[in-house]
Design an enzyme around this catalytic site. Sequence first.
Site, PDB file in Angstrom:
ATOM      1  N   ASP A  34      53.042  32.040  43.474  1.00 51.50           N
ATOM      2  CA  ASP A  34      52.528  30.981  42.614  1.00 51.50           C
ATOM      3  C   ASP A  34      52.027  29.827  43.431  1.00 51.50           C
ATOM      4  O   ASP A  34      52.739  29.612  44.490  1.00 51.50           O
ATOM      5  CB  ASP A  34      53.835  30.400  41.800  1.00 51.50           C
ATOM      6  CG  ASP A  34      53.297  29.551  40.476  1.00 51.50           C
ATOM      7  OD1 ASP A  34      52.384  28.731  40.452  1.00 51.50           O
ATOM      8  OD2 ASP A  34      53.512  29.890  39.459  1.00 51.50           O
ATOM      9  N   ASN A  35      50.938  29.107  43.324  1.00 57.07           N
ATOM     10  CA  ASN A  35      50.584  28.136  44.035  1.00 57.07           C
ATOM     11  C   ASN A  35      51.025  26.548  43.402  1.00 57.07           C
ATOM     12  O   ASN A  35      50.722  25.618  44.236  1.00 57.07           O
ATOM     13  CB  ASN A  35      49.210  28.091  43.973  1.00 57.07           C
ATOM     14  CG  ASN A  35      48.329  27.833  42.787  1.00 57.07           C
ATOM     15  OD1 ASN A  35      48.949  27.440  41.794  1.00 57.07           O
ATOM     16  ND2 ASN A  35      47.034  27.881  42.502  1.00 57.07           N
ATOM     17  N   GLY A  39      52.807  25.622  37.423  1.00 55.22           N
ATOM     18  CA  GLY A  39      54.184  26.143  37.590  1.00 55.22           C
ATOM     19  C   GLY A  39      54.986  25.049  38.168  1.00 55.22           C
ATOM     20  O   GLY A  39      54.637  24.352  39.012  1.00 55.22           O
ATOM     21  N   ASP A  59      48.083  31.086  46.652  1.00 57.00           N
ATOM     22  CA  ASP A  59      47.151  31.089  45.365  1.00 57.00           C
ATOM     23  C   ASP A  59      46.712  32.456  45.509  1.00 57.00           C
ATOM     24  O   ASP A  59      46.302  33.164  46.508  1.00 57.00           O
ATOM     25  CB  ASP A  59      45.890  30.072  45.824  1.00 57.00           C
ATOM     26  CG  ASP A  59      44.994  30.184  44.770  1.00 57.00           C
ATOM     27  OD1 ASP A  59      44.280  31.042  44.028  1.00 57.00           O
ATOM     28  OD2 ASP A  59      44.923  28.778  43.932  1.00 57.00           O
ATOM     29  N   LEU A  79      50.126  37.252  35.833  1.00 53.22           N
ATOM     30  CA  LEU A  79      50.046  36.101  34.969  1.00 53.22           C
ATOM     31  C   LEU A  79      49.496  34.864  35.323  1.00 53.22           C
ATOM     32  O   LEU A  79      49.284  34.082  34.406  1.00 53.22           O
ATOM     33  CB  LEU A  79      51.467  35.879  34.533  1.00 53.22           C
ATOM     34  CG  LEU A  79      52.455  37.070  33.995  1.00 53.22           C
ATOM     35  CD1 LEU A  79      53.895  36.799  33.789  1.00 53.22           C
ATOM     36  CD2 LEU A  79      52.012  37.641  32.724  1.00 53.22           C
ATOM     37  N   TYR A 151      37.720  29.096  29.607  1.00 49.49           N
ATOM     38  CA  TYR A 151      39.270  30.030  29.733  1.00 49.49           C
ATOM     39  C   TYR A 151      38.933  31.468  29.164  1.00 49.49           C
ATOM     40  O   TYR A 151      39.244  32.329  29.598  1.00 49.49           O
ATOM     41  CB  TYR A 151      40.432  29.152  29.225  1.00 49.49           C
ATOM     42  CG  TYR A 151      41.645  29.786  29.153  1.00 49.49           C
ATOM     43  CD1 TYR A 151      42.129  30.457  30.420  1.00 49.49           C
ATOM     44  CD2 TYR A 151      42.139  30.396  28.272  1.00 49.49           C
ATOM     45  CE1 TYR A 151      43.357  31.045  30.400  1.00 49.49           C
ATOM     46  CE2 TYR A 151      43.645  31.011  28.070  1.00 49.49           C
ATOM     47  CZ  TYR A 151      44.109  31.391  29.497  1.00 49.49           C
ATOM     48  OH  TYR A 151      45.197  32.037  29.688  1.00 49.49           O
ATOM     49  N   LYS A 155      39.077  35.100  30.945  1.00 45.94           N
ATOM     50  CA  LYS A 155      39.897  36.186  30.740  1.00 45.94           C
ATOM     51  C   LYS A 155      39.413  37.344  30.051  1.00 45.94           C
ATOM     52  O   LYS A 155      39.747  38.291  30.485  1.00 45.94           O
ATOM     53  CB  LYS A 155      40.917  35.411  29.659  1.00 45.94           C
ATOM     54  CG  LYS A 155      41.881  34.238  30.265  1.00 45.94           C
ATOM     55  CD  LYS A 155      42.476  34.690  31.640  1.00 45.94           C
ATOM     56  CE  LYS A 155      43.936  35.354  31.429  1.00 45.94           C
ATOM     57  NZ  LYS A 155      44.723  35.939  32.544  1.00 45.94           N
ATOM     58  N   TYR A 165      37.767  48.483  37.333  1.00 50.89           N
ATOM     59  CA  TYR A 165      38.813  48.995  38.552  1.00 50.89           C
ATOM     60  C   TYR A 165      39.550  50.073  37.984  1.00 50.89           C
ATOM     61  O   TYR A 165      39.673  51.163  39.062  1.00 50.89           O
ATOM     62  CB  TYR A 165      39.776  47.805  39.015  1.00 50.89           C
ATOM     63  CG  TYR A 165      39.147  47.019  40.129  1.00 50.89           C
ATOM     64  CD1 TYR A 165      39.344  47.288  41.460  1.00 50.89           C
ATOM     65  CD2 TYR A 165      38.269  46.074  39.754  1.00 50.89           C
ATOM     66  CE1 TYR A 165      38.956  46.501  42.319  1.00 50.89           C
ATOM     67  CE2 TYR A 165      37.466  45.225  40.755  1.00 50.89           C
ATOM     68  CZ  TYR A 165      38.086  45.559  42.214  1.00 50.89           C
ATOM     69  OH  TYR A 165      37.562  44.573  43.171  1.00 50.89           O
TER      70      TYR A 165
END
Length: 166
Positions: A34-35, A39, A59, A79, A151, A155, A165
Amino acid sequence: MKKRKILVTGVCGLIGSHLLDQLLERGEEVVGVDNLSFGKMSHIQRHLSDKKFKFVKLDVTQEARLKVAAKDVSVICHLAAVKKVAEADSALPTLMGNVLGTESVLKAARAVKAKVVLGSTSDVYGASPDIPFKEEGNCVVGSSTAKRWAYAVSKLFCEHLALSYH
């Protein structure tokens, strides 16, 4: 059941920290990244001394560092996301952070031969009047100049990136 080593991006977020709780309770080994832009360390504080958990502050757009963190993992639960578009001056951090972060995760997964579980959002369905939403349903978004859609479209793009991929 054979235990796996699982990497969770966005581990200090609400969903990521609850996933961490469940994975550790099942006896899985977890690497959490987590960066800390959204969070909170307080969400995972009680697990920091657990030998089955390793926290790495990074990150997900830092591709080289993410590949190192992903060493020996069999699954990456992605996530991490930038979603506070309305509070930002520009949608650019949301668009680029989500897309580059997801691509970095997919490249790391390919490098270590890990499976990816991609967290998305119901926002990808936009303003569809068709309730309940269906994955095969139409995506209905508003004006392309409205920052609020950054956003959702980032996504949605990430979903297609993952499919490509795959």
